[in-house]
Scaffold this motif. Structure first.
Motif, PDB file in Angstrom:
ATOM      1  N   LEU A  44       0.735  -1.225  -0.092  1.00  0.00           N
ATOM      2  CA  LEU A  44      -0.135  -0.001  -0.160  1.00  0.00           C
ATOM      3  C   LEU A  44       0.557   1.192  -0.181  1.00  0.00           C
ATOM      4  CD1 LEU A  44      -3.083   0.782   0.271  1.00  0.00           C
ATOM      5  CD2 LEU A  44      -2.954   1.137   2.572  1.00  0.00           C
ATOM      6  N   GLY A  45       2.082   1.182   0.895  1.00  0.00           N
ATOM      7  CA  GLY A  45       2.686   2.349   1.207  1.00  0.00           C
ATOM      8  C   GLY A  45       3.871   1.854   0.747  1.00  0.00           C
ATOM      9  N   GLY A  46       4.666   0.809   0.091  1.00  0.00           N
ATOM     10  CA  GLY A  46       5.717   0.977   0.180  1.00  0.00           C
ATOM     11  C   GLY A  46       6.007  -0.301   0.058  1.00  0.00           C
ATOM     12  N   PHE A  47       7.214  -1.243  -0.392  1.00  0.00           N
ATOM     13  CA  PHE A  47       7.790  -2.307  -0.329  1.00  0.00           C
ATOM     14  C   PHE A  47       7.331  -3.998   1.125  1.00  0.00           C
ATOM     15  CE2 PHE A  47       8.095  -1.440  -4.478  1.00  0.00           C
ATOM     16  CZ  PHE A  47       8.267  -2.350  -5.437  1.00  0.00           C
ATOM     17  N   GLN A  48       7.255  -4.383   1.326  1.00  0.00           N
ATOM     18  CA  GLN A  48       7.628  -5.498   1.978  1.00  0.00           C
ATOM     19  C   GLN A  48       8.704  -6.342   1.586  1.00  0.00           C
ATOM     20  OE1 GLN A  48       3.739  -5.918   2.747  1.00  0.00           O
ATOM     21  NE2 GLN A  48       3.848  -5.184   5.258  1.00  0.00           N
ATOM     22  N   ILE A  49       9.081  -6.746   2.546  1.00  0.00           N
ATOM     23  CA  ILE A  49      10.105  -8.215   2.475  1.00  0.00           C
ATOM     24  C   ILE A  49       9.564  -8.985   3.260  1.00  0.00           C
ATOM     25  CG2 ILE A  49      12.238  -8.951   2.695  1.00  0.00           C
ATOM     26  CD1 ILE A  49      13.073  -6.755   2.242  1.00  0.00           C
ATOM     27  N   LEU A  50       9.315 -10.292   2.509  1.00  0.00           N
ATOM     28  CA  LEU A  50       8.359 -11.191   2.393  1.00  0.00           C
ATOM     29  C   LEU A  50       9.199 -12.728   3.214  1.00  0.00           C
ATOM     30  CD1 LEU A  50       5.086 -11.329   0.784  1.00  0.00           C
ATOM     31  CD2 LEU A  50       5.636  -9.432   2.838  1.00  0.00           C
ATOM     32  N   VAL A  51       9.056 -13.212   3.758  1.00  0.00           N
ATOM     33  CA  VAL A  51      10.031 -15.107   3.738  1.00  0.00           C
ATOM     34  C   VAL A  51       8.959 -15.578   4.810  1.00  0.00           C
ATOM     35  CG1 VAL A  51      11.034 -14.728   5.996  1.00  0.00           C
ATOM     36  CG2 VAL A  51      11.525 -15.873   4.167  1.00  0.00           C
ATOM     37  N   ASP A  52       8.454 -17.294   4.648  1.00  0.00           N
ATOM     38  CA  ASP A  52       8.399 -18.098   5.754  1.00  0.00           C
ATOM     39  C   ASP A  52       8.407 -17.890   6.600  1.00  0.00           C
ATOM     40  OD1 ASP A  52       6.600 -20.420   6.945  1.00  0.00           O
ATOM     41  OD2 ASP A  52       7.708 -21.019   5.331  1.00  0.00           O
ATOM     42  N   ALA A  53       7.838 -17.844   7.930  1.00  0.00           N
ATOM     43  CA  ALA A  53       7.946 -17.623   8.834  1.00  0.00           C
ATOM     44  C   ALA A  53       8.163 -19.062   9.605  1.00  0.00           C
ATOM     45  CB  ALA A  53       7.141 -16.703   9.953  1.00  0.00           C
ATOM     46  N   ARG A  54       7.933 -19.746   9.054  1.00  0.00           N
ATOM     47  CA  ARG A  54       7.961 -21.150  10.303  1.00  0.00           C
ATOM     48  C   ARG A  54       9.667 -21.575   9.422  1.00  0.00           C
ATOM     49  NH1 ARG A  54       3.308 -24.138   6.730  1.00  0.00           N
ATOM     50  NH2 ARG A  54       5.026 -23.505   5.134  1.00  0.00           N
ATOM     51  N   ASN A  55      10.276 -20.623   8.477  1.00  0.00           N
ATOM     52  CA  ASN A  55      11.337 -21.502   7.404  1.00  0.00           C
ATOM     53  C   ASN A  55      12.349 -21.094   8.589  1.00  0.00           C
ATOM     54  OD1 ASN A  55      13.666 -22.381   6.567  1.00  0.00           O
ATOM     55  ND2 ASN A  55      12.254 -22.658   4.907  1.00  0.00           N
ATOM     56  N   ASP A  56      13.046 -21.418  10.061  1.00  0.00           N
ATOM     57  CA  ASP A  56      14.445 -20.683  10.343  1.00  0.00           C
ATOM     58  C   ASP A  56      16.064 -21.079   8.896  1.00  0.00           C
ATOM     59  OD1 ASP A  56      15.109 -20.155  12.796  1.00  0.00           O
ATOM     60  OD2 ASP A  56      16.945 -21.286  12.632  1.00  0.00           O
ATOM     61  N   ALA A  57      15.607 -21.326   8.236  1.00  0.00           N
ATOM     62  CA  ALA A  57      16.973 -20.724   7.922  1.00  0.00           C
ATOM     63  C   ALA A  57      16.204 -20.203   6.683  1.00  0.00           C
ATOM     64  CB  ALA A  57      17.478 -22.398   6.771  1.00  0.00           C
ATOM     65  N   ALA A  58      15.516 -20.140   6.417  1.00  0.00           N
ATOM     66  CA  ALA A  58      14.524 -19.122   4.852  1.00  0.00           C
ATOM     67  C   ALA A  58      14.831 -17.530   5.873  1.00  0.00           C
ATOM     68  CB  ALA A  58      13.185 -19.169   4.719  1.00  0.00           C
ATOM     69  N   VAL A  59      14.613 -17.391   7.029  1.00  0.00           N
ATOM     70  CA  VAL A  59      14.569 -16.174   7.985  1.00  0.00           C
ATOM     71  C   VAL A  59      15.452 -15.892   8.317  1.00  0.00           C
ATOM     72  CG1 VAL A  59      13.243 -15.546  10.365  1.00  0.00           C
ATOM     73  CG2 VAL A  59      12.171 -16.845   8.896  1.00  0.00           C
ATOM     74  N   SER A  60      16.670 -17.400   8.463  1.00  0.00           N
ATOM     75  CA  SER A  60      18.281 -16.508   8.765  1.00  0.00           C
ATOM     76  C   SER A  60      19.101 -16.235   7.244  1.00  0.00           C
ATOM     77  CB  SER A  60      19.124 -17.803   9.432  1.00  0.00           C
ATOM     78  OG  SER A  60      18.310 -17.894  10.290  1.00  0.00           O
ATOM     79  N   LEU A 112      -1.157 -18.889   1.219  1.00  0.00           N
ATOM     80  CA  LEU A 112      -0.558 -19.840   1.825  1.00  0.00           C
ATOM     81  C   LEU A 112      -1.129 -20.549   3.431  1.00  0.00           C
ATOM     82  CD1 LEU A 112       2.163 -16.621   1.664  1.00  0.00           C
ATOM     83  CD2 LEU A 112       1.994 -19.102   0.884  1.00  0.00           C
ATOM     84  N   GLY A 113      -1.141 -19.550   4.090  1.00  0.00           N
ATOM     85  CA  GLY A 113      -2.395 -20.434   5.223  1.00  0.00           C
ATOM     86  C   GLY A 113      -1.572 -19.873   6.336  1.00  0.00           C
ATOM     87  N   PHE A 114      -0.138 -19.515   6.255  1.00  0.00           N
ATOM     88  CA  PHE A 114       0.590 -20.479   7.273  1.00  0.00           C
ATOM     89  C   PHE A 114       1.284 -18.254   7.444  1.00  0.00           C
ATOM     90  CE2 PHE A 114       2.581 -21.029   3.328  1.00  0.00           C
ATOM     91  CZ  PHE A 114       4.037 -20.370   3.697  1.00  0.00           C
ATOM     92  N   PRO A 115       2.127 -17.952   8.488  1.00  0.00           N
ATOM     93  CA  PRO A 115       2.789 -16.784   9.105  1.00  0.00           C
ATOM     94  C   PRO A 115       3.643 -16.015   8.362  1.00  0.00           C
ATOM     95  CG  PRO A 115       3.156 -18.588  10.876  1.00  0.00           C
ATOM     96  CD  PRO A 115       2.178 -19.145  10.361  1.00  0.00           C
ATOM     97  N   ILE A 116       3.850 -15.023   7.418  1.00  0.00           N
ATOM     98  CA  ILE A 116       4.866 -14.980   6.662  1.00  0.00           C
ATOM     99  C   ILE A 116       5.547 -13.591   7.587  1.00  0.00           C
ATOM    100  CG2 ILE A 116       3.920 -15.743   4.705  1.00  0.00           C
ATOM    101  CD1 ILE A 116       3.593 -12.742   3.772  1.00  0.00           C
ATOM    102  N   VAL A 117       6.975 -13.437   7.672  1.00  0.00           N
ATOM    103  CA  VAL A 117       8.033 -12.036   8.406  1.00  0.00           C
ATOM    104  C   VAL A 117       7.366 -11.597   6.785  1.00  0.00           C
ATOM    105  CG1 VAL A 117      10.010 -11.414   7.973  1.00  0.00           C
ATOM    106  CG2 VAL A 117       9.406 -12.977   9.176  1.00  0.00           C
ATOM    107  N   ALA A 118       6.848 -10.098   7.427  1.00  0.00           N
ATOM    108  CA  ALA A 118       6.508  -8.999   6.250  1.00  0.00           C
ATOM    109  C   ALA A 118       7.298  -7.940   7.439  1.00  0.00           C
ATOM    110  CB  ALA A 118       5.201  -9.059   6.411  1.00  0.00           C
ATOM    111  N   THR A 119       8.280  -7.293   6.862  1.00  0.00           N
ATOM    112  CA  THR A 119       9.496  -5.824   7.351  1.00  0.00           C
ATOM    113  C   THR A 119       9.110  -5.515   6.086  1.00  0.00           C
ATOM    114  OG1 THR A 119      11.222  -6.073   8.020  1.00  0.00           O
ATOM    115  CG2 THR A 119      11.795  -7.316   6.269  1.00  0.00           C
ATOM    116  N   SER A 120      10.188  -4.642   6.585  1.00  0.00           N
ATOM    117  CA  SER A 120      10.319  -3.157   5.367  1.00  0.00           C
ATOM    118  C   SER A 120      10.923  -3.613   4.620  1.00  0.00           C
ATOM    119  CB  SER A 120      10.520  -1.720   6.635  1.00  0.00           C
ATOM    120  OG  SER A 120       9.820  -1.508   7.447  1.00  0.00           O
ATOM    121  N   GLY A 121      10.632  -2.812   3.362  1.00  0.00           N
ATOM    122  CA  GLY A 121      11.082  -2.633   1.829  1.00  0.00           C
ATOM    123  C   GLY A 121      12.217  -2.447   1.589  1.00  0.00           C
TER     124      GLY A 121
END
Length: 767
Positions: free
Chosen positions: A226-242, A326-335
């Motif tokens: 809506l107001g800018g980019f967000q960076i998304l990744v599967d919040a369940r996936n520790d390797a992806a979040v890392s 998706l049906g699962f939580p995702i990281v949604a951090t500032s882009g």
């Protein structure tokens, strides 16, 4: 009915009356009552004229006041009786720019239930459309280019409504009657999926499905929201979040997460009623919630060693569709990259997020104003905005006192968590969070925000207000842009911002606790008690100053704050306390060097900072000795205090009168903390006891000063444990007590306080 029985009223309505369906509401109200006239947007709000029998007009005005529904909100009605014109119809007329350009601009709104239901209905023509809106929801501030609010003055002007959308727009019975953002899949914005090279891989729902598949496989996705980019990744996936942490160079600062629905949030966190209200409100912010013990859904890398999760619900049609897939939580951090502002342009995103994101779902609706996700925390049962952005910004506040004749003012805030404020007459507008001003990109965004806000509201400020710190970029910008600059003391700006937030006037006692603030006396302030009365300011009390080893470096290394505090408490013997973690970690050379620096004050200024005192305590009990982001040590100390299984009382600070100013000597508390830690007392118990001792000193100072009205401000009062304890104890002792609500207690609120000071300067009494 004779002409003599007719009357006509001209009504000017100010407040949140543009972009909220207020004109359609007035139209329906007038037509149902058989009244003639018109309604239109102006540069200052809404003007309407209604004509009919006197008793019908009286009932119309009463209904106008009682039946206006959120998000519309009338702050002020001005009613003038004028000559009847004999009209028969009531219409919505073209907007004009009469009355100035200080209309209330509404923040962006989360999708409403009606639009959400249509989007999920296979039989509806907007089924699956990711940009559906109506008069009750959708983008507002992020797309507006000029006032008054009409489609032609927003970035939606690039999209011509199809016949079906135009019919809705012109239909008084439709909730899209005069909905300036109205669109559908035939005529509105469209979604496209780009790869990292900017090549289109899919469009519309195929793009959404491909982005969802990528997230399931562990990819990192940068989505234009809506107001800018967000960076998304599967919040369940520790390797992806890392992997995201490594790419974004963000080693430990918690990530926010988005969950499909409120039930998913409740499965992850303990949610009280007010927190639930914030999650589901039209602002739809990130809400800081206490993580459920033992929850194993969210990966540890999302919020390492943190007792809270920042959770938000989907707030746009696009987010709802993605989370439905998706049906699962995702990281949604500032882009953005660390320390840079949020990105709003897709081509810019390809460049600046190269090496971070793998895919880019983008759309062709231009974002006029960058607006990050807001952050809210419930403190002492009240919601407090910590990041003022989407859903809350811009915020319009009516000022009290004698500000009505003040010339327009531009206030530039601080250096971190920057935001700007404007005033015109009695009205103050606080813009959205811009971010820190260390990087070239941040400074460019800051300059753009100044131009955008002053241009939008057509304000030509005669005075610019800024922080008193000469090295802040915002201070230097103020000096370059104007010959009339008000340098506002940092902690006074905090208190004045809180006063504006609560509609308060002096006299009162302001408690301003934060990490640091410039005063010009050679001491880094941050643990202040300010008495405000009759246009005068007195620093009536403060925390005992101690040496800040290495200056600003100590903010990133809590060990250094601890060394300075221990030196103040124990003297030269502090550097021989090998049982204390910050001392034990030193080499012999460092021990000798630091002892000399502390003894001689070499690159070790005095500070009265409550924030650095929290850092010192965190290092002493061993919960944080190096900080990768601002406030990490204090957050760690508060987090671990939640796990205390019993109470403990540390020695209380002592109040001393020093030349008419009270000094809160915390050394007995710190000595007791160090000894108890050495004796093996559990860190959670000590962390809780330290919070208790600091809250108690606030009450003690208030008693000694004798002012019955107390206001808490500054970044330290983002700490819910400290603020909650202080507020509860002050109120129990009979004090009227306030904290922040809509204006952040941290440096994000400084601009509001600076603007208030520039409109009503205060005289500081020195002692």
């Amino acid at each position: 009915m004779t002409d003599a029985s007719l009357q006509r009223l001209r009504i000017e309505a100010n407040g949140a009356v543009q972009g909220v369906g207020f004109r359609p509401f007035v139209h329906r109200l007038a037509v149902s009552a058989g009244l003639a006239g018109f309604v239109r947007n102006t540069g200052n709000g809404v003007v309407l004229e209604v004509e009919g029998p006197a008793h019908v007009l009286e009932r119309f005005v009463a209904r106008l006041d009682s039946e206006t529904a959120p998000p519309a909100a009338v702050r002020e009605l001005s009613i003038l009786r004028i000559a009847p014109q004999g009209e028969r119809d009531f219409e919505i007329m073209a907007s004009t720019q009469e009355g100035g350009h200080f209309a209330v601009v509404l923040p962006d709104l989360a999708i409403c239930p009606a639009c959400l239901a249509e989007m999920r209905d296979p039989g509806n023509r907007r089924y699956g459309y990711p940009f559906t809106t109506c008069v009750h929801c959708g983008p507002r501030f992020s797309i507006i280019e000029d006032i008054p609010y009409d489609r032609s003055r927003t970035t939606m002007r690039r999209f011509t409504m199809c016949p079906a959308c135009r019919a809705e727009y012109n239909d008084p019975e439709s909730r899209r009657f005069h909905a300036e953002t109205n669109a559908c899949a035939l005529c509105g914005p469209r979604l496209t999926l780009w790869n990292a090279a900017g090549r289109a891989r899919a469009t519309e729902h195929d793009a959404l499905r491909a982005a969802a598949d990528a997230l399931r496989s562990g990819a990192i996705v940068a989505i234009k929201g809506l107001g800018g980019f967000q960076i998304l990744v599967d919040a369940r996936n520790d390797a992806a979040v890392s992997r995201l942490r490594e790419r974004k160079r963000r080693p430990s600062k918690p990530f926010a997460i988005m969950v499909p629905g409120i039930e998913d949030a409740e499965a992850l966190a303990e949610i009280v009623q007010e927190e639930r209200r914030r999650l589901t409100c039209a602002a739809a912010p990130i809400v800081l919630l206490r993580a459920r013990a033992g929850q194993a859904v969210v990966a540890p890398a999302v919020a390492p060693t943190n007792a809270w999760l920042g959770i938000m619900l989907p707030y746009t049609p696009l987010h709802h569709l993605l989370m439905q897939e998706l049906g699962f939580p995702i990281v949604a951090t500032s882009g953005n990259r660390g320390g840079e502002p949020i990105i709003v342009d897709e081509r810019d995103a390809l460049d600046r997020l190269a090496g971070i994101a793998d895919l880019f779902p983008v759309h062709d609706r231009v974002i006029a104003h960058a607006v990050d996700d807001s952050i809210v925390r419930v403190i002492a049962d009240e919601p407090v905005v910590l990041r003022h952005a989407r859903g809350y910004a811009p915020l319009t506040v009516e000022l009290g006192g004698t500000t009505g004749d003040a010339a327009p003012i531009l206030a530039l805030g601080g250096h971190g968590k920057s935001a700007i404020a404007l005033t015109s007459g009695r009205r103050l507008v606080l813009g959205p969070d811009i971010g820190d001003l260390d990087s070239d990109e941040g400074r460019e965004a800051f300059a753009g925000a100044i131009d955008a806000m002053t241009g939008l509201y057509r304000v030509a400020p005669r005075t610019i207000a800024c922080d008193a710190h000469p090295d802040y970029h915002s201070t230097q910008v103020a000096q370059r842009r104007s010959a009339r600059v008000e340098h506002v003391p940092h902690h006074l700006a905090h208190v004045l911002a809180a006063m504006a937030d609560n509609g308060l006037q002096a006299p009162l006692l302001g408690v301003a606790w934060d990490g640091s603030g410039y005063d010009g006396d050679g001491t880094v302030w941050g643990g202040e008690f300010l008495a405000l009365e009759h246009g005068r300011l007195r620093r009536v009390a403060h925390l005992l100053p101690f040496r800040l080893l290495g200056g600003e470096r100590a903010a990133r290394e809590p060990d250094r704050a601890a060394l300075g505090a221990l030196y103040a408490a124990f003297g030269e013997t502090a550097l021989t306390m090998m049982e204390c973690p910050p001392i034990a970690a030193l080499t012999d050379r460092e021990r000798t060097l630091f002892a000399t620096m502390l003894a001689r004050g070499i690159h070790s200024p005095f500070t009265s900072s409550a924030g650095r005192l929290f850092d010192a305590a965190a290092a002493i009990v061993g919960v944080c000795r190096r900080a990768s982001f601002e406030g990490e040590a204090a957050i760690a100390l508060e987090s671990i205090a939640q796990r205390a299984d019993r109470s403990h009382e540390l020695a209380a600070p002592v109040l001393r009168d020093t030349r008419g100013t009270l000094v809160a000597d915390w050394r007995p508390t710190l000595v007791a903390l160090a000894h108890a830690s050495h004796e093996g007392m559990a860190a959670p118990v000590l962390a809780a006891a330290f919070h208790d001792a600091l809250a108690a000193i606030i009450v003690e100072v208030a008693w000694r000063i004798g002012m019955r009205r107390v206001l808490l401000s500054g970044g330290c009062f983002q700490n819910a444990r400290l603020a909650g304890l202080a507020i509860a104890r002050l109120r129990a002792a009979g004090f009227e007590t306030w904290g922040h609500r809509r204006i952040p207690p941290n440096d994000g609120g400084l601009a509001a306080g600076q603007a208030v000071f520039a409109a009503q300067p205060m005289i500081e009494e020195k002692r």
